[in-house]
Write a protein that holds these residues in place. Structure first.
Motif, PDB file in Angstrom:
ATOM      1  N   GLY A 131       0.847  -1.184   0.000  1.00 25.83           N
ATOM      2  CA  GLY A 131       0.000   0.000   0.000  1.00 25.83           C
ATOM      3  C   GLY A 131       0.881   1.231   0.000  1.00 25.83           C
ATOM      4  N   LEU A 132       0.312   2.382  -0.316  1.00 23.78           N
ATOM      5  CA  LEU A 132       1.036   3.644  -0.283  1.00 23.78           C
ATOM      6  C   LEU A 132       0.046   4.742   0.087  1.00 23.78           C
ATOM      7  CD1 LEU A 132       4.022   4.492  -0.959  1.00 23.78           C
ATOM      8  CD2 LEU A 132       3.093   5.467  -3.071  1.00 23.78           C
ATOM      9  N   GLU A 133       0.386   5.484   1.141  1.00 24.58           N
ATOM     10  CA  GLU A 133      -0.494   6.553   1.620  1.00 24.58           C
ATOM     11  C   GLU A 133       0.349   7.738   2.066  1.00 24.58           C
ATOM     12  OE1 GLU A 133      -4.215   8.295   3.252  1.00 24.58           O
ATOM     13  OE2 GLU A 133      -3.430   7.342   1.460  1.00 24.58           O
ATOM     14  N   SER A 134      -0.057   8.934   1.644  1.00 22.04           N
ATOM     15  CA  SER A 134       0.688  10.135   2.002  1.00 22.04           C
ATOM     16  C   SER A 134       0.727  10.306   3.514  1.00 22.04           C
ATOM     17  CB  SER A 134       0.058  11.365   1.348  1.00 22.04           C
ATOM     18  OG  SER A 134       0.755  12.529   1.736  1.00 22.04           O
ATOM     19  N   ALA A 135       1.888  10.726   4.026  1.00 19.73           N
ATOM     20  CA  ALA A 135       2.052  10.932   5.467  1.00 19.73           C
ATOM     21  C   ALA A 135       1.580  12.307   5.912  1.00 19.73           C
ATOM     22  CB  ALA A 135       3.515  10.743   5.854  1.00 19.73           C
ATOM     23  N   SER A 136       1.140  13.148   4.971  1.00 23.36           N
ATOM     24  CA  SER A 136       0.686  14.496   5.313  1.00 23.36           C
ATOM     25  C   SER A 136      -0.391  14.921   4.333  1.00 23.36           C
ATOM     26  CB  SER A 136       1.853  15.489   5.273  1.00 23.36           C
ATOM     27  OG  SER A 136       2.392  15.559   3.959  1.00 23.36           O
ATOM     28  N   PRO A 137      -1.202  15.924   4.689  1.00 27.06           N
ATOM     29  CA  PRO A 137      -2.204  16.428   3.740  1.00 27.06           C
ATOM     30  C   PRO A 137      -1.540  16.953   2.479  1.00 27.06           C
ATOM     31  CG  PRO A 137      -2.645  17.232   5.965  1.00 27.06           C
ATOM     32  CD  PRO A 137      -1.297  16.580   5.999  1.00 27.06           C
TER      33      PRO A 137
ATOM     34  N   GLY B  70       0.068  19.031  -0.383  1.00 28.37           N
ATOM     35  CA  GLY B  70       0.673  20.345  -0.437  1.00 28.37           C
ATOM     36  C   GLY B  70       1.353  20.799   0.835  1.00 28.37           C
ATOM     37  N   THR B  71       1.501  19.899   1.812  1.00 27.67           N
ATOM     38  CA  THR B  71       2.117  20.310   3.083  1.00 27.67           C
ATOM     39  C   THR B  71       3.469  19.640   3.272  1.00 27.67           C
ATOM     40  OG1 THR B  71       0.848  18.605   4.272  1.00 27.67           O
ATOM     41  CG2 THR B  71      -0.101  20.819   4.135  1.00 27.67           C
ATOM     42  N   GLY B  72       3.510  18.473   3.888  1.00 27.36           N
ATOM     43  CA  GLY B  72       4.771  17.821   4.222  1.00 27.36           C
ATOM     44  C   GLY B  72       4.865  17.610   5.716  1.00 27.36           C
ATOM     45  N   ASN B  73       5.894  16.892   6.142  1.00 28.57           N
ATOM     46  CA  ASN B  73       6.101  16.593   7.557  1.00 28.57           C
ATOM     47  C   ASN B  73       7.379  17.254   8.055  1.00 28.57           C
ATOM     48  OD1 ASN B  73       4.825  13.828   6.268  1.00 28.57           O
ATOM     49  ND2 ASN B  73       3.886  14.410   8.205  1.00 28.57           N
ATOM     50  N   THR B  74       7.432  17.468   9.358  1.00 30.79           N
ATOM     51  CA  THR B  74       8.574  18.140   9.970  1.00 30.79           C
ATOM     52  C   THR B  74       9.525  17.115  10.577  1.00 30.79           C
ATOM     53  OG1 THR B  74       7.186  20.044  10.473  1.00 30.79           O
ATOM     54  CG2 THR B  74       9.257  19.876  11.669  1.00 30.79           C
ATOM     55  N   PHE B  75      10.819  17.324  10.340  1.00 29.96           N
ATOM     56  CA  PHE B  75      11.848  16.436  10.875  1.00 29.96           C
ATOM     57  C   PHE B  75      12.854  17.241  11.677  1.00 29.96           C
ATOM     58  CE2 PHE B  75      10.111  13.888   7.488  1.00 29.96           C
ATOM     59  CZ  PHE B  75      10.225  12.586   7.943  1.00 29.96           C
ATOM     60  N   ASP B  76      13.372  16.605  12.742  1.00 29.61           N
ATOM     61  CA  ASP B  76      14.357  17.263  13.609  1.00 29.61           C
ATOM     62  C   ASP B  76      15.297  16.191  14.145  1.00 29.61           C
ATOM     63  OD1 ASP B  76      15.798  18.763  15.361  1.00 29.61           O
ATOM     64  OD2 ASP B  76      14.147  19.185  16.740  1.00 29.61           O
ATOM     65  N   ALA B  77      16.595  16.380  13.868  1.00 22.61           N
ATOM     66  CA  ALA B  77      17.595  15.430  14.380  1.00 22.61           C
ATOM     67  C   ALA B  77      18.724  16.186  15.079  1.00 22.61           C
ATOM     68  CB  ALA B  77      18.137  14.565  13.259  1.00 22.61           C
TER      69      ALA B  77
END
Length: 792
Positions: free
Chosen positions: A96-102, A104-111
């Motif tokens: 399966g494949l499903e977007s992780a965000s709505p 036109g947005t995207g997700n935030t990453f911090d390392a």
């Protein structure tokens, strides 16, 4: 002999510089356009062609039979992939494949470094085994099997960890709410992949975080399968046709079928009609392939006409050569060689022009094209194009000149048969027929896109900003809303699941009083906050909006006019409606507004209130003017309320325009190619005007001696060309109407092909043609008749 031919060709090329320049420029323009188009076409056809198992990978799609019609789409059940792999023997892998965000947005990453945004998906454990996305670190079989794991791109790995090897085993903060372990690093997704992502998360996390996935009546993800080598696609498709009824009861009012589409075909064939695949971007690929061929043909015809125009001056050369023993085949070879030499110069100029224009062309098409100069096949194709173009362009002049009778030529009585004259005129008609079709196409596409951009879509998309609900905005929405409303440049604030541009969720579980038992209607469904209609500037057809004054609104509904019509309600306000067993009352009816592209008709819509919905989009209606200060204020409040996330936003009008990226690109390309086709055609017309003026020199002199005015001569010469243009118009208009009418059928809302479009195209063509021939007509008309009579 070959050396002699080259010397003669070169002398003719340098002696008649203006003629050579026009001929080479015309050919170069045609070759440049064709070359750029074919690079684009080849790139389109190569999308997703890099997967080693591509011939065995298929995308699952659904056909839905309901309400007397058949729809189809790629959204499927969340558990479908694993169940297909487990149950169907012919399926080896599935994901399966499903977007992780709505959208036109995207997700935030911090390392531990600067916070960044990335777009990605949840994917099944077989994903890297099925698709050829190269892993730089990690194991493709286990990269997406562990909960709370993530595979990231090379660029992300270098940004957050330094390199791929150092990233493996480290953790990265996701949306400031969970830590994910990096289990794989993949090479950045190639440009010719239709699926673009910077990270992939394990599918087990998606299932765990979304309870609705366990209901086989809900759809949203897409599903890919890879068949075993000995499995036939037709047999597997038959097996899975009624697959979901293993897990859910059949409904006589709503039937669902599963089907397969080859994955390598999906990018170009993603449009459905009556439940079956009926086209897509392949239409534009085919159209521009024909455009490339037609423009090259126009350029070749241009060459023929210009070469014929020069035939009068080379007739004596041919006569003398024949007298001293040259045969027809030798002359054909000579003139074809000259055409090939000119074509070689044009090809060289075209390659340089294409290289210089590629950055602008890439910006226009959104591609990353480059001339594949290191590939032998490219140079083989160039050589074939050069030979074919040279032979086609030089064939008629070579055959015509080589067939001249030496006695007549040397006597100065060079005449052309009616057949030869008609052929040359036919070439001009053909040129302008194609050019007029391109002009009409350009005008229709422009007017349709202008219609889409200017049409009242039911809400005001100007001064409307989308902000994704993420991080602390989920719990601090009320505080954010209060502070934003205090900004002088803000008029209203609301929220919505997804966004007004694309309402993705649909449901068939709507019941109401008086509903016929055998009727099932698919509704687009939306969850919104207070002040939704005011913020969107929607119009109420009846009733009212949700309001905190009425406590019962949490169980109330708003419908659009299409929903009311489909439901057959006469007085909808106060009517009882149930959504998935959740009973409520209709408190208002919205006037229809567009919440998808105009390729589709407006669907029935049901809206409910939930001001605490945890994800989606915040809608901010700004006041006209001072947008810079308003956006700065929004950014400041976002950083205060949601400090762990970068300020992200999108303007509604830009999001709306994004629904028509392909059409906008085609519109711009058609403009340029239509203009270039007209320019090249006019060069050919100029050549024919030159030829005609040379042929009628004595006639013009005689007419002037017996009293013809300059105006009479200009009208005489120009009139013959206008007749050709009128013939081209008569041929081009019905063909243009047929082609563009078919193109407009892809839009549910479209312009009409009225007479003004064709009248404008005719006027533009005639005006340009008159300007083109006027120079030679005036030059011939004002010439000294004494000199004209001495020419023969």
């Amino acid at each position: 002999m070959f050396t002699s031919f080259v010397k003669i060709a070169w002398r003719n090329l340098t002696r008649h510089k203006a003629f050579s320049f026009i001929n080479i420029t015309g050919l170069a323009l045609g070759i440049t356009c064709s070359l750029l188009i074919m690079l684009w076409v080849q790139d389109e056809k190569n999308v997703d062609a890099f997967h080693a198992n591509g011939s065995r990978i298929y995308q699952v799609y659904e056909r839905n039979f309901y309400d007397g019609k058949v729809d189809a789409g790629y959204n499927t059940q969340g558990l479908l992939a694993e169940e297909l792999k487990r149950v169907v023997p012919g399926i080896q892998y599935a994901s399966g494949l499903e977007s992780a965000s709505p959208p036109g947005t995207g997700n935030t990453f911090d390392a531990g470094k600067e916070i960044g945004k990335a777009a990605g998906f949840f994917a099944g454990p077989d994903f890297f085994t099925m698709f050829s996305y190269h892993l730089l670190a990690g194991n493709k079989a286990t990269a997406l099997t562990e909960p709370a794991s993530v595979a990231i791109s090379k660029t992300m790995a270098e940004h957050y960890f330094g390199d791929a090897q150092q990233a493996i085993g480290n953790t990265i903060r996701f949306d400031n709410k969970e830590d994910l372990k990096v289990t794989a690093v993949f090479e950045d997704v190639p440009a010719n992949s239709s699926v673009r992502f910077e990270f992939l998360r394990a599918w087990t996390d998606f299932v765990k975080q979304n309870e609705w996935v366990n209901n086989w009546g809900n759809t949203d993800p897409v599903t890919y399968v890879q068949l075993r080598k000995d499995a036939g696609a037709a047999a597997v498709e038959t097996t899975i046709k009624d697959f979901i009824y293993r897990y859910t009861e059949k409904n006589s009012n709503w039937r669902v079928e599963l089907a397969l589409q080859p994955y390598t075909e999906k990018y170009l064939h993603a449009t459905f009609q009556n439940g079956y695949i009926a086209g897509g971007r392949i239409a534009y690929v085919n159209v521009f392939t024909y455009v490339a061929i037609f423009i090259l043909l126009i350029a070749c015809i241009n060459f023929m006409n210009l070469a014929t125009a020069r035939s009068v001056r080379r007739a004596k050369e041919v006569g003398l050569r024949k007298v001293v023993g040259a045969n027809k085949s030798t002359l054909v070879l000579q003139f074809t060689g000259e055409a090939l030499l000119l074509t070689a110069f044009a090809m060289l100029l075209a390659l340089v022009s294409a290289a210089l224009l590629l950055p602008a062309f890439n910006a226009l098409t959104g591609k990353a094209l480059a001339l594949p100069v290191s590939e032998p096949l490219f140079w083989a194709a160039i050589l074939v194009m050069l030979v074919v173009t040279g032979v086609v362009a030089g064939s008629y002049p070579a055959l015509f000149l080589s067939s001249l009778k030496p006695v007549k030529v040397l006597k100065g009585s060079l005449k052309f048969s009616n057949g030869a004259v008609l052929f040359r005129k036919g070439l001009v008609v053909f040129q302008f027929t194609l050019s007029i079709m391109l002009i009409v196409g350009m005008m229709v596409i422009y007017r349709q896109m202008n219609y889409i951009q200017s049409k009242n879509i039911g809400y005001d998309r100007e001064n409307l900003v989308y902000i994704p609900i993420e991080g602390d905005l989920i719990k601090n929405y009320s505080v954010f809303k209060q502070q934003v409303l205090q900004l002088p440049g803000v008029a209203d604030v609301s929220k919505m699941r997804n966004s007004p541009t694309v309402i993705e969720h649909h449901t068939g579980s709507i019941d109401w009083q008086g509903k016929e038992p055998n009727v099932t209607i698919s509704f687009a469904d939306a969850v919104v906050g207070y002040n939704f209609t005011k913020t969107m500037k929607l119009q109420m057809a009846a009733g009212r909006d949700f309001s905190p004054v009425f406590g019962a609104d949490s169980t109330s509904y708003i419908l659009n006019e299409t929903a009311v019509e489909k439901m057959g309600l006469q007085n909808p306000v106060g009517h009882k409606v149930s959504w998935g067993g959740r009973a409520g009352t209709v408190i208002g009816v919205l006037k229809d507004f567009h919440f998808s592209s105009m390729h589709q008709t407006i669907e029935p819509l049901i809206v409910r209130l939930d001001d605490n919905w945890p994800w989606g989009t915040i809608l901010v209606r700004t006041k006209a003017g001072n947008i810079k200060e308003t956006m700065a204020g929004l950014e400041k409040i976002c950083k205060e309320v949601n400090p762990k996330f970068p300020f992200t936003y999108q303007f509604s009008d830009i999001a709306f325009a994004g629904l028509y990226n392909s059409e906008i690109m085609v519109s711009k390309l058609s403009d340029y190619f239509a203009i270039l086709a007209v320019i090249i055609s006019c060069l050919g017309l100029f050549g024919l005007a030159t030829f005609t003026a040379a042929q009628r020199t004595r006639e013009i002199g005689i007419r002037k001696v017996i009293g013809a005015s300059v105006a009479n001569i200009i009208a005489l010469l120009s009139g013959s060309f206008l007749k050709l243009i009128v013939v081209a118009i008569c041929i081009a208009f019905p063909l243009s109407w047929y082609v563009m009418n078919n193109w407009l059928q892809g839009f549910a809302y479209k312009i009409s092909l009225d007479w003004q479009i064709f009248a404008g195209a005719a006027f533009a063509t005639i005006a340009v043609a008159l300007v083109t021939v006027s120079y030679q007509s005036i030059k011939a008309a004002v010439g000294n008749p004494v000199k004209s009579l001495k020419t023969e």
